[in-house]
Scaffold this motif. Structure first.
Motif, PDB file in Angstrom:
ATOM      1  N   ARG A   1       0.788  -0.669   0.059  1.00  0.00           N
ATOM      2  CA  ARG A   1       0.232   0.422   0.258  1.00  0.00           C
ATOM      3  C   ARG A   1       0.860   0.861   0.241  1.00  0.00           C
ATOM      4  O   ARG A   1       0.532   2.238  -0.551  1.00  0.00           O
ATOM      5  CB  ARG A   1      -0.500  -0.005   1.077  1.00  0.00           C
ATOM      6  CG  ARG A   1      -2.764  -0.481   0.754  1.00  0.00           C
ATOM      7  CD  ARG A   1      -3.140  -0.967   2.017  1.00  0.00           C
ATOM      8  NE  ARG A   1      -3.591   0.396   2.628  1.00  0.00           N
ATOM      9  CZ  ARG A   1      -4.292   0.839   3.717  1.00  0.00           C
ATOM     10  NH1 ARG A   1      -5.192  -0.056   4.207  1.00  0.00           N
ATOM     11  NH2 ARG A   1      -4.792   2.010   4.426  1.00  0.00           N
ATOM     12  N   ASN A  30       1.501   2.121  -3.855  1.00  0.00           N
ATOM     13  CA  ASN A  30       0.631   1.953  -4.496  1.00  0.00           C
ATOM     14  C   ASN A  30       0.005   3.067  -4.412  1.00  0.00           C
ATOM     15  O   ASN A  30      -0.812   3.740  -4.886  1.00  0.00           O
ATOM     16  CB  ASN A  30      -0.327   1.098  -4.799  1.00  0.00           C
ATOM     17  CG  ASN A  30       0.648  -0.428  -5.367  1.00  0.00           C
ATOM     18  OD1 ASN A  30       1.722  -0.464  -5.584  1.00  0.00           O
ATOM     19  ND2 ASN A  30       0.700  -2.101  -4.782  1.00  0.00           N
ATOM     20  N   ALA A  31      -0.392   3.835  -2.367  1.00  0.00           N
ATOM     21  CA  ALA A  31      -1.364   4.681  -2.936  1.00  0.00           C
ATOM     22  C   ALA A  31      -0.920   6.025  -3.303  1.00  0.00           C
ATOM     23  O   ALA A  31       0.369   6.065  -3.615  1.00  0.00           O
ATOM     24  CB  ALA A  31      -1.349   4.915  -1.207  1.00  0.00           C
ATOM     25  N   ASP A  32      -1.298   6.596  -3.932  1.00  0.00           N
ATOM     26  CA  ASP A  32      -0.631   8.519  -5.082  1.00  0.00           C
ATOM     27  C   ASP A  32      -0.114   9.135  -3.728  1.00  0.00           C
ATOM     28  O   ASP A  32       0.704   9.396  -4.552  1.00  0.00           O
ATOM     29  CB  ASP A  32      -2.597   8.683  -5.295  1.00  0.00           C
ATOM     30  CG  ASP A  32      -3.434   8.290  -6.150  1.00  0.00           C
ATOM     31  OD1 ASP A  32      -2.258   7.486  -6.893  1.00  0.00           O
ATOM     32  OD2 ASP A  32      -4.304   8.585  -6.226  1.00  0.00           O
ATOM     33  N   LEU A  33      -0.542   9.140  -3.177  1.00  0.00           N
ATOM     34  CA  LEU A  33      -0.318   9.775  -1.647  1.00  0.00           C
ATOM     35  C   LEU A  33       1.604   9.401  -0.984  1.00  0.00           C
ATOM     36  O   LEU A  33       2.342  10.263  -1.574  1.00  0.00           O
ATOM     37  CB  LEU A  33      -1.104  10.489   0.322  1.00  0.00           C
ATOM     38  CG  LEU A  33       0.421  11.293   1.000  1.00  0.00           C
ATOM     39  CD1 LEU A  33       0.306  12.292   0.782  1.00  0.00           C
ATOM     40  CD2 LEU A  33      -0.632  10.962   1.624  1.00  0.00           C
ATOM     41  N   THR A  34       1.302   8.322  -1.243  1.00  0.00           N
ATOM     42  CA  THR A  34       2.573   8.067  -0.704  1.00  0.00           C
ATOM     43  C   THR A  34       4.174   7.877  -1.879  1.00  0.00           C
ATOM     44  O   THR A  34       5.024   7.639  -2.137  1.00  0.00           O
ATOM     45  CB  THR A  34       2.833   6.367  -0.276  1.00  0.00           C
ATOM     46  OG1 THR A  34       1.572   5.623  -0.969  1.00  0.00           O
ATOM     47  CG2 THR A  34       2.231   6.701   1.759  1.00  0.00           C
ATOM     48  N   ARG A  35       3.134   7.083  -3.042  1.00  0.00           N
ATOM     49  CA  ARG A  35       3.809   6.660  -4.196  1.00  0.00           C
ATOM     50  C   ARG A  35       4.441   8.314  -5.170  1.00  0.00           C
ATOM     51  O   ARG A  35       5.936   8.190  -5.433  1.00  0.00           O
ATOM     52  CB  ARG A  35       3.498   5.920  -5.063  1.00  0.00           C
ATOM     53  CG  ARG A  35       4.152   5.416  -6.490  1.00  0.00           C
ATOM     54  CD  ARG A  35       3.894   4.521  -7.140  1.00  0.00           C
ATOM     55  NE  ARG A  35       2.442   5.448  -7.942  1.00  0.00           N
ATOM     56  CZ  ARG A  35       1.938   4.664  -8.123  1.00  0.00           C
ATOM     57  NH1 ARG A  35       0.884   3.593  -9.345  1.00  0.00           N
ATOM     58  NH2 ARG A  35       0.130   4.892  -9.238  1.00  0.00           N
ATOM     59  N   GLY A  36       3.605   9.239  -5.344  1.00  0.00           N
ATOM     60  CA  GLY A  36       4.211  10.323  -5.119  1.00  0.00           C
ATOM     61  C   GLY A  36       5.124  10.544  -4.795  1.00  0.00           C
ATOM     62  O   GLY A  36       5.950  11.292  -4.578  1.00  0.00           O
ATOM     63  N   THR A  84       8.255  11.727  -5.454  1.00  0.00           N
ATOM     64  CA  THR A  84       9.598  13.097  -5.250  1.00  0.00           C
ATOM     65  C   THR A  84      10.528  13.700  -4.556  1.00  0.00           C
ATOM     66  O   THR A  84      11.727  14.152  -5.257  1.00  0.00           O
ATOM     67  CB  THR A  84       8.328  14.805  -4.312  1.00  0.00           C
ATOM     68  OG1 THR A  84       7.028  13.621  -5.350  1.00  0.00           O
ATOM     69  CG2 THR A  84       8.353  14.978  -4.314  1.00  0.00           C
ATOM     70  N   GLU A  93      -0.860  18.702  -0.623  1.00  0.00           N
ATOM     71  CA  GLU A  93       0.077  17.012  -0.656  1.00  0.00           C
ATOM     72  C   GLU A  93       0.439  16.643  -1.930  1.00  0.00           C
ATOM     73  O   GLU A  93       1.383  15.919  -1.548  1.00  0.00           O
ATOM     74  CB  GLU A  93      -1.505  16.291  -0.322  1.00  0.00           C
ATOM     75  CG  GLU A  93      -1.857  15.345   0.259  1.00  0.00           C
ATOM     76  CD  GLU A  93      -3.512  14.386   0.426  1.00  0.00           C
ATOM     77  OE1 GLU A  93      -3.365  14.961   1.130  1.00  0.00           O
ATOM     78  OE2 GLU A  93      -3.132  13.761  -0.060  1.00  0.00           O
ATOM     79  N   ARG A  94       0.072  17.881  -3.364  1.00  0.00           N
ATOM     80  CA  ARG A  94       0.630  17.237  -4.489  1.00  0.00           C
ATOM     81  C   ARG A  94       1.754  16.979  -4.585  1.00  0.00           C
ATOM     82  O   ARG A  94       2.736  16.274  -5.261  1.00  0.00           O
ATOM     83  CB  ARG A  94      -0.368  17.850  -5.570  1.00  0.00           C
ATOM     84  CG  ARG A  94       0.253  17.419  -7.049  1.00  0.00           C
ATOM     85  CD  ARG A  94      -0.367  18.167  -7.634  1.00  0.00           C
ATOM     86  NE  ARG A  94      -0.894  19.428  -7.590  1.00  0.00           N
ATOM     87  CZ  ARG A  94      -0.051  20.214  -8.436  1.00  0.00           C
ATOM     88  NH1 ARG A  94       0.448  20.052  -9.486  1.00  0.00           N
ATOM     89  NH2 ARG A  94       0.548  21.794  -8.752  1.00  0.00           N
TER      90      ARG A  94
END
Lengths: 365, 568
Positions: B344, B347-353, B357, B512-513
């Motif tokens: 997770r 794969n989650a947007d927040l963590t993968r992003g 980054t 968050e981005r």
């Protein structure tokens, strides 16, 4: 005879597979200026560090004034050492450096001050006590280290190559200084060096070491003129060495020997028999028939040799000779009458006194 | 005809470029902070600075910060001093292994491990449950909730003691063995030798390391934030960010932090300068022979180091446990185990992003640092070019400036001047984050390159020039290959520490981005749907990466890894 100040009995020490000391036995007399001399790796520094308690021997006994001190830690030995790199503490002033041992001995403050002052005077450094060691020249640092040891009025001072960091001129000065400091006290000095000139000129007695063993022991003149073996002969100065077969004698004073250069008479310093080596120092090989040279004495060993090369090295002339295929060296005084260029190519007769033709025991392996 | 620039000035473009970079991203933001701390609409005023000492909340925060810093420094010293003595003066089986393991506690910022520890020690956590089961406590105990200060001091100590240990081992190893032997020889017992010779000679290194620890823990933001201790200066500043445009109080607080840090750095630098004089007196006589410990001593050493390591990796272990545990509530061990959170976290947007980054930012910062660091070191060591002393001083300046201060300065200076451009952190923080990461790690890189250049004899380069290589070709064919290992090791450290940079990331990334790794972990901690577990899993990934990085750098640098963390 007075009892020994230091008795070393079959002391051995190994570092891993390397034998630093191999069952060394030695007595050092009170008040003696005693030298441990040898090439690097011969064990001399290890022996000194064992005396100071900085290394522990694997086996053997060590006695100071008859007392076994092998288990005593370094700070209870009372044998101040002059370290090769001085080991002056950079965070303490010169005076504080000298006072260090007195403070450890809980000497009263006022007495420390006067004794430090005296010690500084003794080494010609009066008034420099407030300096930091970093501000001193090499020679001055050397004096401070000496003062740091002598201020304790010890029975024994250990010196580890004390002059090796000084240039030639300072080395001569300090050599004299150490000699006079020793002469003015009855302190036993044990002095380690690899410089045979230092040892020959200063020592009361010395031990020549190699491979963790003592190969020669005695007064400098004895060891120089009658070395017991080829190693001592070569380490203490230049030597002409060649094989000799003993025809008669050998156990006593003189022996008749056969050498590649003919039948000679030699002096045996140690009992030898059968095959041996014979040594003549270059300065003991005298040219005959030159203007001003003495005639040969009866009993001298006389040879004929051609001068291959002669070079002036200051006070002396170093001469390379060819005696019927055997290379020899001779040292002549540098006089106007013996110009090197005039010698080269000439065939001369040379004499060596029987007393200066020395039979050596075969070398230890 | 070709124009020839005098050699002394040939580095001028680089000097100017570095000066501009450091000027824009270090000096200007700091100046902005200073100016705003003493300015109000009417002109200059000292009222905000004076208010620091009259506002009870701020005074309390200062007190807490000082207390934390003092306790952490004392605890680190108590741990590191005997440890350093043991490793610098004694030899025992397993020494190399242990000395490597002692660096492990550094691989995770304490605020991430705080997440795990908080759970472990929480009201419904494992320890509280264990205490109840054993009958030691009547009801659930929230250990760190009751004593957040203790938790902060513990975690920061466990994180920071290796830095002091490295400083001390280096200081002890620099002492010529004969200085101690001479003391023993003149009658000082082992204890007296330590007090009269060893300690005074190591003192500059010790104090310099202590200063480093003090400043580090004084400005640490993440750990108190996680433990919920709002009344410490860094957290007060963090909370003041929201009103940065309207309320100058936060500026005054930042100035205070900066002054403390600069003062500490100045003291540390003076002390190490003195140490260098001490260390260079005379040449080292002989190699030190470390005394071998007896079997009993070895056992004792193992026991001591082992229990220290056990405590030190407990936070990391708790993070790992949290990452693999399914339901861990009022039980001693988790009720179930799962690897879900790891996937997770990727794969989650927040963590993968956040991972992407952070990877990108760290890479950019590292490349910039390698370039600048090599350039600066080369100008200083090889050219002694015009302006190189100035460059060296400037490049070391970030050591004295806490990340908190830099980030706050960016927010204030760039946010107000370049509104809604790529230089406005509220609009897009990536550029400033990269710059902040790069600036903070630049001193380490310069040091790594410096050490490399000093080890490589100049004659290699002179021989190449002699055989017809132009200066550029000499650098490419001789210099760079010879110091590649140093640059690589410095680069790895830059990268690893940028990946887990805390204060810049927490302060600058506001949407968050653009969250980097650490901010994502912080955001997840309070999140629903097992946010804590995902945060722990993300922390574990980071831990693994940073651990590999440190190990790799350690293999390349060997014993010299300690030099990177020297105080001055």
């Amino acid at each position: 005879m007075t009892p020994a100040a230091i008795s070393i009995e079959t002391l051995s020490k190994k570092f891993g597979a390397v034998t630093a000391l191999d069952a060394v036995s030695l007595d050092i007399r009170p008040g003696e200026l005693f030298f441990l001399l040898g090439p690097s790796g011969c064990g001399k520094t290890t022996l000194l560090r064992i005396l100071a308690g900085l290394e522990k021997a694997d086996s053997g006994r060590l006695l100071f004034d008859g007392r076994d001190i092998a288990t005593l830690p370094p700070h209870e030995r009372g044998a101040p050492m002059v370290f090769q790199n001085y080991a002056l503490w950079p965070h303490l002033s010169v005076a504080e450096n000298i006072a260090f041992g007195l403070v450890e001995r809980k000497v009263a403050r006022a007495e420390i001050a006067t004794r430090v002052e005296d010690a500084l005077k003794r080494v010609d450094m009066a008034g420099l006590g407030a300096r930091s060691p970093g501000q001193l020249s090499g020679g001055q640092q050397q004096r401070v280290v000496l003062a740091r040891a002598l201020v304790l009025n010890p029975r024994l001072v250990l010196l580890d190559e004390p002059l090796s960091n000084l240039d030639a001129k300072l080395r001569h000065e300090m050599r004299d200084e150490i000699e006079s400091l020793h002469a003015r006290t009855d302190i036993t000095f044990v002095y380690v060096t690899h410089d045979q000139v230092e040892a020959l000129s200063l020592a009361d007695r010395m031990a020549v070491m190699r491979g963790g063993r003592i190969l020669g022991l005695g007064a400098p003149a004895d060891l120089y003129h009658r070395p017991p073996n080829a190693f001592c002969a070569g380490f203490l100065g230049e030597a002409n060495l060649f094989e000799a077969a003993i025809e008669s004698g050998g156990a006593g004073a003189t022996a008749a020997i056969r050498t590649p250069l003919g039948a000679w008479t030699a002096t045996a310093s140690v009992p030898v028999s059968g095959k041996a080596r014979v040594m003549v120092r270059p300065e003991h090989l005298r040219p005959l028939g030159l203007p001003g040279s003495l005639p040969a004495d009866p009993g001298d060993n006389v040879i004929e040799a051609r001068v291959l090369r002669a070079r002036m090295v200051g006070a002396t002339i170093a001469v390379h000779l060819d005696a019927g295929g055997t290379p020899l060296r001779a040292t002549l005084l540098n006089r106007l009458g013996t110009l090197p260029a005039a010698l080269e190519g000439r065939t001369l007769r040379w004499a060596a006194a029987a007393a200066e033709t020395i039979l050596l025991a075969p070398d230890a392996p | 005809m070709k124009l020839r620039i005098p050699e002394r000035f040939s580095g001028l473009p680089l000097v100017l470029a570095v000066t501009f970079f450091l000027g824009a991203f270090l000096v200007w933001p700091l100046a902005h902070v200073f100016v705003n701390a003493v300015r109000d609409p009417k002109g200059l005023t000292a009222v905000y600075l004076l208010n620091l000492f009259s506002n009870p909340a701020i005074v309390q925060a200062m007190g807490n910060s000082f207390l934390i810093a003092a306790l952490v420094t004392a605890a680190c010293t108590a741990v590191a001093l005997p440890l350093a003595w043991l490793f610098a003066r004694r030899d025992f089986m397993g020494k190399t292994l242990f000395s490597g393991a002692l660096l492990l506690p550094m691989i995770l910022p304490p605020f991430v491990s705080a997440v795990g520890m908080k759970i472990l020690f929480a009201r419904a956590g494992a320890l509280s449950t264990l205490a109840m089961k054993l009958g030691l406590a009547d009801g659930p105990v929230d250990w760190f909730g009751a004593f957040p200060l203790a938790g902060i001091v513990l975690l920061e100590t466990l994180h920071l003691f290796p830095i002091l240990y490295l400083n001390l081992v280096a200081a002890l190893a620099n002492i010529d063995p004969s200085l101690e032997e001479a003391a023993a020889n003149l009658g000082a017992s082992p204890g007296r030798v330590f007090r009269r010779v060893t300690l005074p000679l190591a003192a500059p290194g010790l104090f310099a390391g202590m200063v480093l620890i003090f400043v580090w823990s004084f400005t640490e933001l993440g750990t108190p934030l996680v433990f919920g201790l709002r009344r410490v200066l860094p957290v007060m500043i963090y909370d003041g960010i929201a009103e940065i445009g309207t309320n100058p109080a936060a500026y005054a607080q930042v100035v205070f932090v900066l002054v403390i840090a600069a003062l500490g750095f100045w003291v540390g630098k003076r002390l190490t300068a003195r140490q260098r004089n001490v260390a260079t007196l005379g040449r080292l006589s002989v190699g030190r022979q470390e005394k071998r410990l007896s079997p009993a001593g070895t056992l004792l050493a193992w026991l001591g180091i082992g229990s220290l390591l056990a405590v030190a990796v407990l936070p990391h272990l708790s993070v790992l446990l949290l990452a693999v545990s399914h339901r861990w509530f009022l039980t001693i061990v988790p009720e179930g185990w799962t690897l879900d959170f790891f996937s997770r976290a990727l794969n989650a947007d927040l963590t993968r992003g956040a991972l992407v980054t952070s990877l990108g930012l760290s890479l950019a910062a590292t490349l910039l640092d390698v370039l600048l660091g090599f350039g600066i070191a080369w100008l200083c060591v090889r050219r002694r070019a015009f302006g190189s002393d100035w460059l060296d001083t400037l490049a070391m300046l970030p050591l004295a400036v806490p990340g908190l201060v830099i980030a706050f300065g960016y927010l204030g200076a760039f946010g107000s001047t370049f509104r809604n451009t790529l230089l406005d952190p509220r609009f897009n923080p990536l550029l400033l984050l990269a710059a902040g990461y790069a600036i903070r790690r630049l001193p380490y890189m310069v040091r790594a390159a410096h050490a490399g250049l000093e080890q490589v004899s100049r004659t290699y380069e002179e021989a190449a020039a002699n055989l017809g290589a132009s200066p550029w070709r000499v650098i490419r064919r001789i210099t760079l290959p010879l110091i590649a290992a140093n640059l690589l090791a410095g680069g790895i450290l830059c990268f690893s520490f940028s990946m887990l940079e805390v204060s810049d990331s927490l302060i600058l990334a506001q949407t968050e981005r653009f969250y980097p790794l650490t901010k994502a972990i912080y955001a997840l901690m309070d999140g629903l749907d097992n946010g804590v577990n995902v945060a722990a899993a993300l922390g574990t990934w980071a831990m693994a990466m940073l651990g590999c990085g440190l190990l790799w750098a350690g293999c390349i640098l060997g014993k010299r890894v300690g030099q990177m963390f020297r105080a001055g």
